[in-house]
Design a protein around this motif. Structure first.
Motif, PDB file in Angstrom:
ATOM      1  N   LEU A   8       0.839  -1.214   0.000  1.00  0.00           N
ATOM      2  CA  LEU A   8       0.000   0.000   0.000  1.00  0.00           C
ATOM      3  C   LEU A   8       0.863   1.248   0.000  1.00  0.00           C
ATOM      4  CD1 LEU A   8      -2.888  -0.868   2.485  1.00  0.00           C
ATOM      5  CD2 LEU A   8      -3.114  -0.325   0.050  1.00  0.00           C
ATOM      6  N   ASP A   9       1.888   1.246   0.794  1.00  0.00           N
ATOM      7  CA  ASP A   9       2.775   2.412   0.829  1.00  0.00           C
ATOM      8  C   ASP A   9       3.475   2.614  -0.509  1.00  0.00           C
ATOM      9  OD1 ASP A   9       2.034   2.811   3.430  1.00  0.00           O
ATOM     10  OD2 ASP A   9       3.802   1.765   4.285  1.00  0.00           O
ATOM     11  N   ALA A  10       3.735   1.513  -1.212  1.00  0.00           N
ATOM     12  CA  ALA A  10       4.419   1.633  -2.515  1.00  0.00           C
ATOM     13  C   ALA A  10       3.495   2.206  -3.602  1.00  0.00           C
ATOM     14  CB  ALA A  10       4.960   0.267  -2.937  1.00  0.00           C
ATOM     15  N   ILE A  11       2.211   1.863  -3.542  1.00  0.00           N
ATOM     16  CA  ILE A  11       1.272   2.320  -4.595  1.00  0.00           C
ATOM     17  C   ILE A  11       0.666   3.687  -4.281  1.00  0.00           C
ATOM     18  CG2 ILE A  11      -0.891   1.354  -3.709  1.00  0.00           C
ATOM     19  CD1 ILE A  11      -1.502   0.367  -6.501  1.00  0.00           C
ATOM     20  N   ALA A  12       0.759   4.087  -3.006  1.00  0.00           N
ATOM     21  CA  ALA A  12       0.108   5.342  -2.606  1.00  0.00           C
ATOM     22  C   ALA A  12       0.632   6.552  -3.370  1.00  0.00           C
ATOM     23  CB  ALA A  12       0.257   5.541  -1.105  1.00  0.00           C
ATOM     24  N   PRO A  13       1.963   6.747  -3.565  1.00  0.00           N
ATOM     25  CA  PRO A  13       2.408   7.942  -4.311  1.00  0.00           C
ATOM     26  C   PRO A  13       1.875   8.005  -5.754  1.00  0.00           C
ATOM     27  CG  PRO A  13       4.216   6.948  -3.119  1.00  0.00           C
ATOM     28  CD  PRO A  13       3.087   5.975  -3.026  1.00  0.00           C
ATOM     29  N   ALA A  14       1.896   6.827  -6.419  1.00  0.00           N
ATOM     30  CA  ALA A  14       1.392   6.802  -7.797  1.00  0.00           C
ATOM     31  C   ALA A  14      -0.100   7.140  -7.836  1.00  0.00           C
ATOM     32  CB  ALA A  14       1.652   5.440  -8.429  1.00  0.00           C
ATOM     33  N   LEU A  15      -0.830   6.578  -6.843  1.00  0.00           N
ATOM     34  CA  LEU A  15      -2.259   6.844  -6.792  1.00  0.00           C
ATOM     35  C   LEU A  15      -2.525   8.315  -6.522  1.00  0.00           C
ATOM     36  CD1 LEU A  15      -5.095   5.642  -6.884  1.00  0.00           C
ATOM     37  CD2 LEU A  15      -4.902   5.171  -4.426  1.00  0.00           C
ATOM     38  N   ARG A  16      -1.742   8.871  -5.595  1.00  0.00           N
ATOM     39  CA  ARG A  16      -1.900  10.281  -5.270  1.00  0.00           C
ATOM     40  C   ARG A  16      -1.591  11.167  -6.505  1.00  0.00           C
ATOM     41  NH1 ARG A  16       0.293   9.928  -0.839  1.00  0.00           N
ATOM     42  NH2 ARG A  16       2.455  10.258  -1.486  1.00  0.00           N
ATOM     43  N   GLU A  17      -0.573  10.779  -7.216  1.00  0.00           N
ATOM     44  CA  GLU A  17      -0.203  11.536  -8.421  1.00  0.00           C
ATOM     45  C   GLU A  17      -1.295  11.447  -9.483  1.00  0.00           C
ATOM     46  OE1 GLU A  17       3.353  11.644 -11.798  1.00  0.00           O
ATOM     47  OE2 GLU A  17       3.546  10.392  -9.994  1.00  0.00           O
ATOM     48  N   MET A  18      -1.867  10.273  -9.641  1.00  0.00           N
ATOM     49  CA  MET A  18      -2.927  10.103 -10.636  1.00  0.00           C
ATOM     50  C   MET A  18      -4.181  10.876 -10.252  1.00  0.00           C
ATOM     51  SD  MET A  18      -1.701   8.402 -13.087  1.00  0.00           S
ATOM     52  CE  MET A  18      -3.180   7.998 -13.991  1.00  0.00           C
ATOM     53  N   ARG A  19      -4.454  10.925  -8.931  1.00  0.00           N
ATOM     54  CA  ARG A  19      -5.620  11.702  -8.493  1.00  0.00           C
ATOM     55  C   ARG A  19      -5.417  13.186  -8.773  1.00  0.00           C
ATOM     56  NH1 ARG A  19      -6.513   8.704  -2.618  1.00  0.00           N
ATOM     57  NH2 ARG A  19      -7.684   6.877  -3.407  1.00  0.00           N
ATOM     58  N   LEU A  20      -4.222  13.655  -8.494  1.00  0.00           N
ATOM     59  CA  LEU A  20      -3.935  15.060  -8.799  1.00  0.00           C
ATOM     60  C   LEU A  20      -4.012  15.325 -10.309  1.00  0.00           C
ATOM     61  CD1 LEU A  20      -0.933  15.689  -6.348  1.00  0.00           C
ATOM     62  CD2 LEU A  20      -3.283  16.529  -6.131  1.00  0.00           C
ATOM     63  N   GLY A  21      -3.509  14.368 -11.075  1.00  0.00           N
ATOM     64  CA  GLY A  21      -3.594  14.511 -12.536  1.00  0.00           C
ATOM     65  C   GLY A  21      -5.038  14.549 -13.023  1.00  0.00           C
ATOM     66  N   LYS A  22      -5.863  13.714 -12.398  1.00  0.00           N
ATOM     67  CA  LYS A  22      -7.284  13.712 -12.794  1.00  0.00           C
ATOM     68  C   LYS A  22      -7.928  15.049 -12.458  1.00  0.00           C
ATOM     69  CE  LYS A  22     -11.714  11.528 -11.827  1.00  0.00           C
ATOM     70  NZ  LYS A  22     -12.440  10.526 -11.018  1.00  0.00           N
ATOM     71  N   ASP A  23      -7.655  15.523 -11.226  1.00  0.00           N
ATOM     72  CA  ASP A  23      -8.246  16.818 -10.841  1.00  0.00           C
ATOM     73  C   ASP A  23      -7.805  17.927 -11.801  1.00  0.00           C
ATOM     74  OD1 ASP A  23      -9.465  15.556  -8.743  1.00  0.00           O
ATOM     75  OD2 ASP A  23      -7.916  16.109  -7.271  1.00  0.00           O
ATOM     76  N   GLU A  24      -6.535  17.922 -12.167  1.00  0.00           N
ATOM     77  CA  GLU A  24      -6.038  18.934 -13.093  1.00  0.00           C
ATOM     78  C   GLU A  24      -6.684  18.790 -14.473  1.00  0.00           C
ATOM     79  OE1 GLU A  24      -4.000  22.248 -14.280  1.00  0.00           O
ATOM     80  OE2 GLU A  24      -4.172  21.387 -12.259  1.00  0.00           O
ATOM     81  N   ARG A  25      -6.843  17.528 -14.899  1.00  0.00           N
ATOM     82  CA  ARG A  25      -7.467  17.283 -16.209  1.00  0.00           C
ATOM     83  C   ARG A  25      -8.928  17.713 -16.195  1.00  0.00           C
ATOM     84  NH1 ARG A  25      -5.669  13.527 -19.707  1.00  0.00           N
ATOM     85  NH2 ARG A  25      -3.654  14.230 -18.910  1.00  0.00           N
TER      86      ARG A  25
END
Length: 561
Positions: free
Chosen positions: A108-125
């Motif tokens: 979970l700790d390993a996937i959390a940064p990627a997930l957080r980045e994708m969420r930010l990318g979605k919000d920006e998109r």
């Protein structure tokens, strides 16, 4: 604290060895001291064991639940990450571990940064898509002519399942297309507005009022965005077409007035000052509608002034036209009278009334009169040789009449003051009379040739000239025959009888005979005066011949009983 850092297996054994063992020893000591029986001791130990098992079970169950929750969170994170990748159109996320390693929490700790980045990318998109779609809706509303305040950002719908770069580019391309269309429409609006202003300036109409009437937003004074809808563009185009048609009509009217002014000036020989007042109207005659762009070139005031000037000149022209018409009518009559032609019939009074009422074109009238005069002069020129010969014939005929009276005068050889003059004149008259026959034949030949060439009868004072000449020849032949008969009778009648008869002949007195011989053309006999009136007046030549024959017979009867 040291036990928390010890592995699980070692921590369990040490717990049994230390905590439980110590407690059991302490419990046995208490039991020994109390004297607790063995059965009770077994029961207590069994209860303790059961309670320990239950405590472990609770802990195990709790650990199981925590593990399941972690598995679910990990699965949800993986699914969310995969969904975000699909929505954003990404194939992978930088920093995401390729293989699953470590504990669940580590995963979970390993996937959390990627997930957080994708969420930010979605919000920006989402923000980008919302902004682009908001612009699209705004421009679409402007193109459709709807007020922008009717549209709200809450009405913007976004498909969360498709937030890819490709979709965003489609929205951006649509936005670019709408921007281009908006700019194109704005350019059209500006072109139409400039055309309206130019046309209004040319015709001196109120451009601001015309533009505001189409739509208030087109007037810069209102300070709102311009309406660029199809309906507005259609109205602007219609207004420009209407103004161009009005410009065309005004220019055509000015051309008509300019040509009228030019014709009137030329007709009445207007002064340079009068022409200079409307020089701008004449200059526009060579202009096409597209060439007229100067402000105030074709205003309604210019047209009204030109109309008033044309009206004034028309009234002046009517007066001068009547004068010119009467002058030309007199010229026509003079030309016809000189050549002894019939004057073309013209209702002078009716034509003057038509000139006053403006029902007849003045130029056409004067042109028609000029054509009549030209035709009359042309025919007069073709008749000139014949008329000159007829005039010579008339003079010769006068000499013939005078000579007849002179020959009948018994005192012509008497000594008197004018006898020698009369004698010389008689000699000249005989020469002229001797030419009458050839002159008449020449006139007949030329007249018949003229009639054959023009396919009409040659009229002299409204009488056929050929018939007049033929009648004259017949009368002359009859007269010669009658003279011959009288001479023959004189030869047959005895001399005394002739003398007796001469006694009864009415003879003029000496003074009257001298007046008759010396009086020239003005003292012709009744026969000669009748013939003269036949040529000078418009009487019938046939009746004239009959009258001449009657008078000749009467003279012969008076001379010969």
């Amino acid at each position: 604290m040291g036990s928390l850092q010890t592995p699980i297996g070692m921590r369990s054994s040490s717990l049994l060895d230390m905590s439980c063992g110590y407690l059991l020893k302490e419990l046995q000591m208490i039991w020994d001291e109390v004297g607790e029986d063995k059965f009770e001791r077994e029961k207590v130990l069994l209860d303790i064991e059961q309670e320990c098992v239950e405590a472990y079970r609770r802990k195990v169950d709790h650990a199981n639940i925590s593990r399941s929750r972690l598995h679910q969170e990990l699965a949800e994170s993986e699914a969310e990450l995969t969904h975000l990748l699909l929505c954003l159109g990404e194939r992978s996320v930088p920093g995401r571990p390729e293989k699953k390693e470590g504990t669940l929490r580590e995963q979970l700790d390993a996937i959390a940064p990627a997930l957080r980045e994708m969420r930010l990318g979605k919000d920006e998109r989402v923000k980008q898509v919302r902004s682009v779609k908001g612009e699209i809706q705004k421009i679409s509303a402007e193109i459709a002519g709807r007020p922008t305040y009717e549209d709200s950002s809450t009405n913007i719908t976004i498909d969360d399942n498709d937030l890819s770069i490709k979709k965003l580019e489609e929205y951006q391309n649509e936005l670019y297309r709408l921007h281009d269309e908006k700019n194109e429409r704005l350019q059209k609006v500006e072109i139409y507005i400039c055309a309206i202003r130019d046309l209004s300036a040319t015709m001196e109409t109120e451009a601001s009022m015309i533009i505001t009437k189409i739509h208030p937003s087109l007037n810069d004074l209102y300070g709102i965005s311009k309406n660029i809808s199809d309906d507005i563009l259609k109205k602007l185009n219609g207004t420009v077409v209407s103004l161009e048609e009005e410009k065309q009509k005004r220019l055509e009217k000015i051309h008509h007035l300019g040509r009228a002014l030019s014709n009137l000036w030329n007709l009445m020989d207007a002064s340079y000052e009068d022409r200079q007042k409307f020089a701008h109207v004449i200059e526009l005659l060579s202009f096409e509608p597209s060439d007229v762009c100067a402000p105030g070139s074709i205003t309604s005031s210019i047209i009204h002034q030109a109309e008033a000037e044309v009206k004034r000149l028309d009234q002046l022209k009517a007066s001068k036209t009547k004068e010119l018409f009467l002058k030309k009518q007199k010229e026509l009559e003079t030309t016809c009278n000189i050549s002894h032609m019939e004057t073309p019939s013209t209702e002078v009074g009716d034509i003057i009334n038509l000139v006053d009422s403006g029902e007849i074109d003045h130029v056409d009238l004067l042109t028609a009169m000029d054509e009549k005069i030209s035709r009359a002069k042309e025919e007069a020129a073709s008749r000139k040789v014949i008329i000159e010969k007829v005039d010579r014939w008339m003079l010769a005929r006068d000499e013939e009449r005078w000579l007849e009276e002179y020959d009948q005068d018994e005192n012509r050889y008497s000594v008197s003051r004018n006898a020698h003059r009369n004698l010389r004149r008689a000699e000249r008259a005989r020469k002229e009379v001797s030419k009458i026959t050839g002159l008449v034949e020449s006139i007949l030949v030329k007249t018949k040739s003229w009639e054959a060439e023009r396919q009409k009868v040659f009229l002299y004072n409204e009488e056929p000239l050929v018939a007049m000449l033929q009648e004259y020849n017949n009368l002359r032949q009859e007269k010669e025959v009658e003279k011959q008969r009288l001479r023959e009778k004189k030869k047959i009648i005895p001399q005394p009888v002739a003398q007796q008869d001469n006694f009864y002949v009415a003879r003029p007195s000496s003074s009257s005979r001298n007046r008759s011989i010396n009086g020239g053309y003005g003292s012709a006999s009744p026969l000669n005066r009748k013939l003269s009136r036949g040529f000078s007046n418009n009487t019938s030549y046939t009746s004239l011949g009959t009258s001449l024959r009657r008078e000749s017979s009467g003279i012969i009867k008076n001379t010969w009983p």
